[in-house]
Motif scaffolding. Structure first.
Motif, PDB file in Angstrom:
ATOM      1  N   HIS A 143      25.686  54.883 -10.932  1.00  0.00           N
ATOM      2  CA  HIS A 143      27.079  55.298 -10.733  1.00  0.00           C
ATOM      3  C   HIS A 143      27.745  54.356  -9.737  1.00  0.00           C
ATOM      4  CE1 HIS A 143      30.536  57.828  -9.899  1.00  0.00           C
ATOM      5  NE2 HIS A 143      30.205  58.519 -10.973  1.00  0.00           N
ATOM      6  N   PRO A 144      28.947  53.831 -10.054  1.00  0.00           N
ATOM      7  CA  PRO A 144      29.602  52.843  -9.180  1.00  0.00           C
ATOM      8  C   PRO A 144      29.793  53.305  -7.734  1.00  0.00           C
ATOM      9  CG  PRO A 144      30.826  53.123 -11.236  1.00  0.00           C
ATOM     10  CD  PRO A 144      29.719  54.122 -11.240  1.00  0.00           C
ATOM     11  N   GLU A 145      29.971  54.611  -7.521  1.00  0.00           N
ATOM     12  CA  GLU A 145      30.148  55.124  -6.151  1.00  0.00           C
ATOM     13  C   GLU A 145      28.888  54.960  -5.308  1.00  0.00           C
ATOM     14  OE1 GLU A 145      31.205  59.184  -6.653  1.00  0.00           O
ATOM     15  OE2 GLU A 145      33.303  58.752  -7.068  1.00  0.00           O
ATOM     16  N   ARG A 146      27.755  54.677  -5.964  1.00  0.00           N
ATOM     17  CA  ARG A 146      26.478  54.559  -5.252  1.00  0.00           C
ATOM     18  C   ARG A 146      25.910  53.150  -5.292  1.00  0.00           C
ATOM     19  NH1 ARG A 146      26.071  58.954  -8.533  1.00  0.00           N
ATOM     20  NH2 ARG A 146      26.677  60.840  -7.475  1.00  0.00           N
ATOM     21  N   ASN A 147      26.699  52.187  -5.705  1.00  0.00           N
ATOM     22  CA  ASN A 147      26.233  50.806  -5.737  1.00  0.00           C
ATOM     23  C   ASN A 147      26.360  50.246  -4.317  1.00  0.00           C
ATOM     24  OD1 ASN A 147      25.876  48.029  -5.976  1.00  0.00           O
ATOM     25  ND2 ASN A 147      26.565  48.063  -8.109  1.00  0.00           N
ATOM     26  N   LYS A 202      24.950  47.847  -2.678  1.00  0.00           N
ATOM     27  CA  LYS A 202      25.089  46.392  -2.506  1.00  0.00           C
ATOM     28  C   LYS A 202      26.556  45.970  -2.617  1.00  0.00           C
ATOM     29  CE  LYS A 202      21.325  43.730  -3.532  1.00  0.00           C
ATOM     30  NZ  LYS A 202      20.357  43.084  -4.369  1.00  0.00           N
ATOM     31  N   LYS A 203      27.252  46.466  -3.633  1.00  0.00           N
ATOM     32  CA  LYS A 203      28.666  46.117  -3.820  1.00  0.00           C
ATOM     33  C   LYS A 203      29.535  46.751  -2.741  1.00  0.00           C
ATOM     34  CE  LYS A 203      28.747  45.135  -8.739  1.00  0.00           C
ATOM     35  NZ  LYS A 203      29.215  45.532 -10.058  1.00  0.00           N
ATOM     36  N   LEU A 204      29.240  48.003  -2.391  1.00  0.00           N
ATOM     37  CA  LEU A 204      30.024  48.676  -1.351  1.00  0.00           C
ATOM     38  C   LEU A 204      29.911  47.947  -0.015  1.00  0.00           C
ATOM     39  CD1 LEU A 204      29.146  52.392  -2.214  1.00  0.00           C
ATOM     40  CD2 LEU A 204      31.370  51.274  -2.543  1.00  0.00           C
ATOM     41  N   LEU A 205      28.709  47.500   0.316  1.00  0.00           N
ATOM     42  CA  LEU A 205      28.514  46.766   1.566  1.00  0.00           C
ATOM     43  C   LEU A 205      29.212  45.410   1.538  1.00  0.00           C
ATOM     44  CD1 LEU A 205      24.788  47.626   2.302  1.00  0.00           C
ATOM     45  CD2 LEU A 205      26.762  48.250   3.711  1.00  0.00           C
ATOM     46  N   ALA A 206      29.202  44.761   0.382  1.00  0.00           N
ATOM     47  CA  ALA A 206      29.854  43.460   0.253  1.00  0.00           C
ATOM     48  C   ALA A 206      31.364  43.577   0.459  1.00  0.00           C
ATOM     49  CB  ALA A 206      29.555  42.850  -1.120  1.00  0.00           C
ATOM     50  N   LYS A 207      31.932  44.705   0.092  1.00  0.00           N
ATOM     51  CA  LYS A 207      33.378  44.922   0.224  1.00  0.00           C
ATOM     52  C   LYS A 207      33.774  45.431   1.615  1.00  0.00           C
ATOM     53  CE  LYS A 207      34.120  46.241  -4.595  1.00  0.00           C
ATOM     54  NZ  LYS A 207      34.499  47.354  -5.466  1.00  0.00           N
ATOM     55  N   SER A 208      32.794  45.757   2.435  1.00  0.00           N
ATOM     56  CA  SER A 208      33.101  46.362   3.735  1.00  0.00           C
ATOM     57  C   SER A 208      32.643  45.458   4.870  1.00  0.00           C
ATOM     58  CB  SER A 208      32.405  47.716   3.850  1.00  0.00           C
ATOM     59  OG  SER A 208      31.023  47.525   4.066  1.00  0.00           O
ATOM     60  N   ASP A 209      32.759  45.967   6.066  1.00  0.00           N
ATOM     61  CA  ASP A 209      32.297  45.227   7.248  1.00  0.00           C
ATOM     62  C   ASP A 209      30.843  45.575   7.582  1.00  0.00           C
ATOM     63  OD1 ASP A 209      32.612  47.804   8.106  1.00  0.00           O
ATOM     64  OD2 ASP A 209      33.940  47.331   9.780  1.00  0.00           O
ATOM     65  N   VAL A 248      29.304  51.723   5.407  1.00  0.00           N
ATOM     66  CA  VAL A 248      29.819  52.416   4.240  1.00  0.00           C
ATOM     67  C   VAL A 248      29.584  53.911   4.410  1.00  0.00           C
ATOM     68  CG1 VAL A 248      29.568  52.721   1.746  1.00  0.00           C
ATOM     69  CG2 VAL A 248      29.332  50.457   2.735  1.00  0.00           C
ATOM     70  N   LYS A 249      30.592  54.699   4.137  1.00  0.00           N
ATOM     71  CA  LYS A 249      30.462  56.154   4.143  1.00  0.00           C
ATOM     72  C   LYS A 249      30.566  56.626   2.704  1.00  0.00           C
ATOM     73  CE  LYS A 249      32.483  60.404   5.897  1.00  0.00           C
ATOM     74  NZ  LYS A 249      33.574  60.988   6.685  1.00  0.00           N
ATOM     75  N   ILE A 250      29.525  57.313   2.243  1.00  0.00           N
ATOM     76  CA  ILE A 250      29.507  57.818   0.880  1.00  0.00           C
ATOM     77  C   ILE A 250      29.449  59.345   0.970  1.00  0.00           C
ATOM     78  CG2 ILE A 250      28.316  57.826  -1.336  1.00  0.00           C
ATOM     79  CD1 ILE A 250      27.035  55.139  -0.514  1.00  0.00           C
ATOM     80  N   THR A 251      30.531  60.004   0.610  1.00  0.00           N
ATOM     81  CA  THR A 251      30.550  61.466   0.663  1.00  0.00           C
ATOM     82  C   THR A 251      29.842  62.028  -0.569  1.00  0.00           C
ATOM     83  OG1 THR A 251      32.728  61.483  -0.346  1.00  0.00           O
ATOM     84  CG2 THR A 251      32.663  61.609   2.045  1.00  0.00           C
ATOM     85  N   ASN A 252      29.212  63.162  -0.372  1.00  0.00           N
ATOM     86  CA  ASN A 252      28.481  63.834  -1.462  1.00  0.00           C
ATOM     87  C   ASN A 252      27.496  62.885  -2.128  1.00  0.00           C
ATOM     88  OD1 ASN A 252      29.900  66.283  -1.089  1.00  0.00           O
ATOM     89  ND2 ASN A 252      31.625  65.401  -2.208  1.00  0.00           N
TER      90      ASN A 252
END
Length: 181
Positions: free
Chosen positions: A10-14, A16-23, A26-30
């Motif tokens: 699921h894209p909300e749980r990728n 590697k990509k989330l970290l690449a887009k952030s500093d 990453v905060k992932i709710t639920n």
């Protein structure tokens, strides 16, 4: 297994990509499915392996960013359910060494604001144990093996004593010597 693979894709749980887009934070709710989160929450109070962090040999004296803290902490690898949840979370960032713990704050427990950007130091034996726990096919055996080796093996006691001697902290040395006897 197929459900886990689908959940991880699921894209909300990728991660590697989330970290690449952030500093780097990453905060992932639920994040966990509710039934998994509920099972973990119900299991935590049943753990027997809680240790006090911020006291004795768990006071982070060797870290550059030492922060004042006091709370209870437990390794998750000795519990089959918690190890299973941690192994799924570890799959979110493959190729890394998982580092999961459970923490519990009560009453006057606390921790000062901090970043946790501290390099961890593992002995060869610790690395081998972590890799074995996260790669094992059978969760029940992996958790039992972790508990058995954690139950004060001679090697672990010697490692704690060596670390205490290197730290120069007399209280750590006393604690390590007491565990050795």
């Amino acid at each position: 297994v197929d459900g886990i693979k689908k959940w991880l894709k699921h894209p909300e749980r990728n991660l590697k990509k989330l970290l690449a887009k952030s500093d780097g934070l990453v905060k992932i709710t639920n994040l966990l499915p509710p039934f998994v989160a509920d099972a973990v929450l119900q299991r935590l109070p049943q753990l027997d392996a809680w240790e006090r962090a911020g006291e004795g040999d768990r006071d982070d004296v060797g870290y550059e960013d030492r922060v004042k803290h006091r709370f209870s902490i437990a390794d998750v690898e000795g519990d089959e359910l918690l190890l299973g949840a941690a192994r799924v979370l570890a799959k979110m960032l493959p190729g890394t060494l998982p580092n999961f713990s459970a923490a519990c704050y009560r009453g006057r427990d606390h921790i000062a604001p901090h970043t946790d950007e501290v390099p961890e130091a593992y002995s060869a034996a610790e690395l081998q144990r972590l890799r074995a726990a996260y790669a094992a096919k059978n969760l029940r055996r992996a958790a039992a093996r972790w508990r058995a080796t954690e139950a004060t093996t001679a090697e672990a006691v010697e490692e704690r004593l060596e670390a205490a001697l290197q730290s120069g902290d007399l209280q750590k040395v006393r604690t390590a010597v007491a565990q050795r006897q």
